[in-house]
Design a protein around this motif. Structure first.
Motif, PDB file in Angstrom:
ATOM      1  N   PHE A   1     -60.359  49.770 -10.451  1.00 47.35           N
ATOM      2  CA  PHE A   1     -59.542  48.969  -9.517  1.00 47.35           C
ATOM      3  C   PHE A   1     -59.681  49.493  -8.099  1.00 47.35           C
ATOM      4  CE2 PHE A   1     -55.572  48.583  -7.131  1.00 47.35           C
ATOM      5  CZ  PHE A   1     -55.467  47.209  -7.047  1.00 47.35           C
ATOM      6  N   ILE A   2     -59.552  50.798  -7.924  1.00 43.25           N
ATOM      7  CA  ILE A   2     -59.652  51.391  -6.589  1.00 43.25           C
ATOM      8  C   ILE A   2     -61.015  51.085  -5.975  1.00 43.25           C
ATOM      9  CG2 ILE A   2     -59.740  53.574  -5.317  1.00 43.25           C
ATOM     10  CD1 ILE A   2     -57.651  54.668  -7.275  1.00 43.25           C
ATOM     11  N   SER A   3     -62.072  51.186  -6.791  1.00 43.14           N
ATOM     12  CA  SER A   3     -63.413  50.898  -6.310  1.00 43.14           C
ATOM     13  C   SER A   3     -63.564  49.445  -5.876  1.00 43.14           C
ATOM     14  CB  SER A   3     -64.433  51.226  -7.407  1.00 43.14           C
ATOM     15  OG  SER A   3     -65.736  50.886  -7.018  1.00 43.14           O
ATOM     16  N   SER A   4     -63.028  48.542  -6.688  1.00 41.48           N
ATOM     17  CA  SER A   4     -63.125  47.116  -6.360  1.00 41.48           C
ATOM     18  C   SER A   4     -62.337  46.767  -5.096  1.00 41.48           C
ATOM     19  CB  SER A   4     -62.634  46.261  -7.524  1.00 41.48           C
ATOM     20  OG  SER A   4     -61.251  46.430  -7.749  1.00 41.48           O
ATOM     21  N   GLU A   5     -61.174  47.416  -4.925  1.00 45.15           N
ATOM     22  CA  GLU A   5     -60.364  47.141  -3.746  1.00 45.15           C
ATOM     23  C   GLU A   5     -61.011  47.690  -2.483  1.00 45.15           C
ATOM     24  OE1 GLU A   5     -57.103  45.394  -3.505  1.00 45.15           O
ATOM     25  OE2 GLU A   5     -58.331  44.675  -5.189  1.00 45.15           O
ATOM     26  N   SER A   6     -61.622  48.858  -2.584  1.00 39.81           N
ATOM     27  CA  SER A   6     -62.294  49.425  -1.413  1.00 39.81           C
ATOM     28  C   SER A   6     -63.498  48.583  -1.013  1.00 39.81           C
ATOM     29  CB  SER A   6     -62.732  50.870  -1.686  1.00 39.81           C
ATOM     30  OG  SER A   6     -63.686  50.918  -2.741  1.00 39.81           O
TER      31      SER A   6
ATOM     32  N   GLU B   1     -49.876  62.962 -11.136  1.00 39.83           N
ATOM     33  CA  GLU B   1     -51.244  62.865 -10.629  1.00 39.83           C
ATOM     34  C   GLU B   1     -52.249  62.679 -11.753  1.00 39.83           C
ATOM     35  OE1 GLU B   1     -54.471  65.533  -8.060  1.00 39.83           O
ATOM     36  OE2 GLU B   1     -52.322  65.904  -7.831  1.00 39.83           O
ATOM     37  N   VAL B   2     -53.252  61.847 -11.493  1.00 40.72           N
ATOM     38  CA  VAL B   2     -54.349  61.619 -12.435  1.00 40.72           C
ATOM     39  C   VAL B   2     -55.399  62.717 -12.247  1.00 40.72           C
ATOM     40  CG1 VAL B   2     -56.239  60.057 -13.035  1.00 40.72           C
ATOM     41  CG2 VAL B   2     -53.976  59.127 -12.456  1.00 40.72           C
ATOM     42  N   PHE B   3     -55.900  63.263 -13.355  1.00 41.35           N
ATOM     43  CA  PHE B   3     -56.916  64.316 -13.301  1.00 41.35           C
ATOM     44  C   PHE B   3     -58.257  63.799 -13.836  1.00 41.35           C
ATOM     45  CE2 PHE B   3     -53.152  66.740 -12.722  1.00 41.35           C
ATOM     46  CZ  PHE B   3     -53.523  67.948 -12.129  1.00 41.35           C
ATOM     47  N   ASP B   4     -59.316  64.538 -13.531  1.00 41.79           N
ATOM     48  CA  ASP B   4     -60.660  64.169 -13.959  1.00 41.79           C
ATOM     49  C   ASP B   4     -60.786  64.145 -15.484  1.00 41.79           C
ATOM     50  OD1 ASP B   4     -61.440  64.025 -11.332  1.00 41.79           O
ATOM     51  OD2 ASP B   4     -62.334  66.031 -11.290  1.00 41.79           O
TER      52      ASP B   4
ATOM     53  N   PRO C   1     -55.096  60.463  -6.095  1.00 36.53           N
ATOM     54  CA  PRO C   1     -55.551  60.798  -4.747  1.00 36.53           C
ATOM     55  C   PRO C   1     -57.062  60.643  -4.602  1.00 36.53           C
ATOM     56  CG  PRO C   1     -54.090  62.492  -5.629  1.00 36.53           C
ATOM     57  CD  PRO C   1     -54.444  61.588  -6.769  1.00 36.53           C
ATOM     58  N   PRO C   2     -57.537  60.263  -3.420  1.00 36.77           N
ATOM     59  CA  PRO C   2     -56.775  60.073  -2.184  1.00 36.77           C
ATOM     60  C   PRO C   2     -56.177  58.677  -2.022  1.00 36.77           C
ATOM     61  CG  PRO C   2     -59.104  59.813  -1.728  1.00 36.77           C
ATOM     62  CD  PRO C   2     -59.003  60.178  -3.192  1.00 36.77           C
TER      63      PRO C   2
END
Length: 252
Positions: free
Chosen positions: A244-249, A120-123, A41-42
């Motif tokens: 990956f999420i960072s690159s996609e955003s 869920e993935v945690f810190d 998330p998110p």
């Protein structure tokens, strides 16, 4: 951290057996390890995590097409993936023994699939703290996978059956700098560890603000031998997912 009836918290629905299909022998798929779904998330992305050697051979060649079937929408669906994510240690020519697939969101929309059971993935800090705590106080840690003894495949007629099994053990060793740990003292037949590669290493932690129990992925099994499981810290996986999420955003 005492938790009663822990079996009800084990995320069996998020763990799947992996099938590989060699395009040259498409009629003869075969099992190769275990995988499990996670979300971060998110982001709305769903990821499949497993051990890299389950799908690549010693010559770094893909063993076959990765195939995962999920029972949903009152039927069996073969999932599609849009990306395959890998990672290397800094200044290292070799890949980490983990790999992450991104479930194709367009495919999910087309098939009207609105939900896939996932963990869920945690810190990083949560994962490090819980591993250290479990190791220090020798508390139980859990592994969920599909051992070879619980999988069966016939080709005439085509029939596949597989049952997940949960294993309890204790962390014998953990090297934080290398993100590598060993689980031993298993309540499982030591001669039947094949097939657990790619399985999640799970920690259970009571939520201090509610009566819920958090299911936290702490690692990925990369080897089972000599009555022990070797695992890679889930923080390695988290880095891959966040990149990956960072690159996609950034591409939006």
């Amino acid at each position: 951290m005492s938790i009663k009836n822990t079996s009800k918290y084990i995320p069996y629905d998020a763990v799947v057996p992996l099938l590989l299909i060699d395009p040259e022998h498409a009629d003869f798929p075969y099992f190769s390890g275990t995988g499990f779904f996670v979300h971060c998330p998110p982001s709305e992305e769903i990821f499949l995590v497993t051990s890299r050697h389950c799908i690549f051979d010693n010559n770094d060649k893909l063993r076959g097409d990765v195939t995962v079937f999920k029972e949903m929408n009152e039927g069996i669906i073969r999932l599609n993936f849009s990306h395959m994510l890998e990672t290397k240690k800094e200044n290292d020519q070799f890949f980490e023994d983990i790999i992450v697939f991104v479930v194709d969101r367009e495919f999910l929309k087309k098939e009207n699939i609105k939900y896939i059971s996932s963990v869920e993935v945690f810190d990083h800090e949560v994962v490090d703290f819980l591993i250290d705590h479990i190791f220090k106080f020798q508390e139980k840690i859990r592994i969920v996978g599909y051992p070879s003894s619980c999988k069966e495949m016939t080709y005439s007629p085509n029939k596949v059956s597989a049952d997940a099994r949960g294993v309890v053990g204790k962390i014998e060793e953990y090297i934080k700098e290398d993100c590598i740990g060993v689980v031993s003292d298993l309540n499982w037949d030591s001669s039947d560890l094949h097939g657990f590669s790619g399985s999640p290493v799970i920690g259970l932690c009571p939520n201090q603000y509610s009566k819920d129990v958090e299911v936290i992925p702490l690692g990925v099994v990369v080897m089972g031998a000599d009555s022990r499981f070797r695992f890679v810290s889930f923080n390695i996986v988290t880095n891959v997912i966040l990149n990956f999420i960072s690159s996609e955003s950034g591409n939006c």
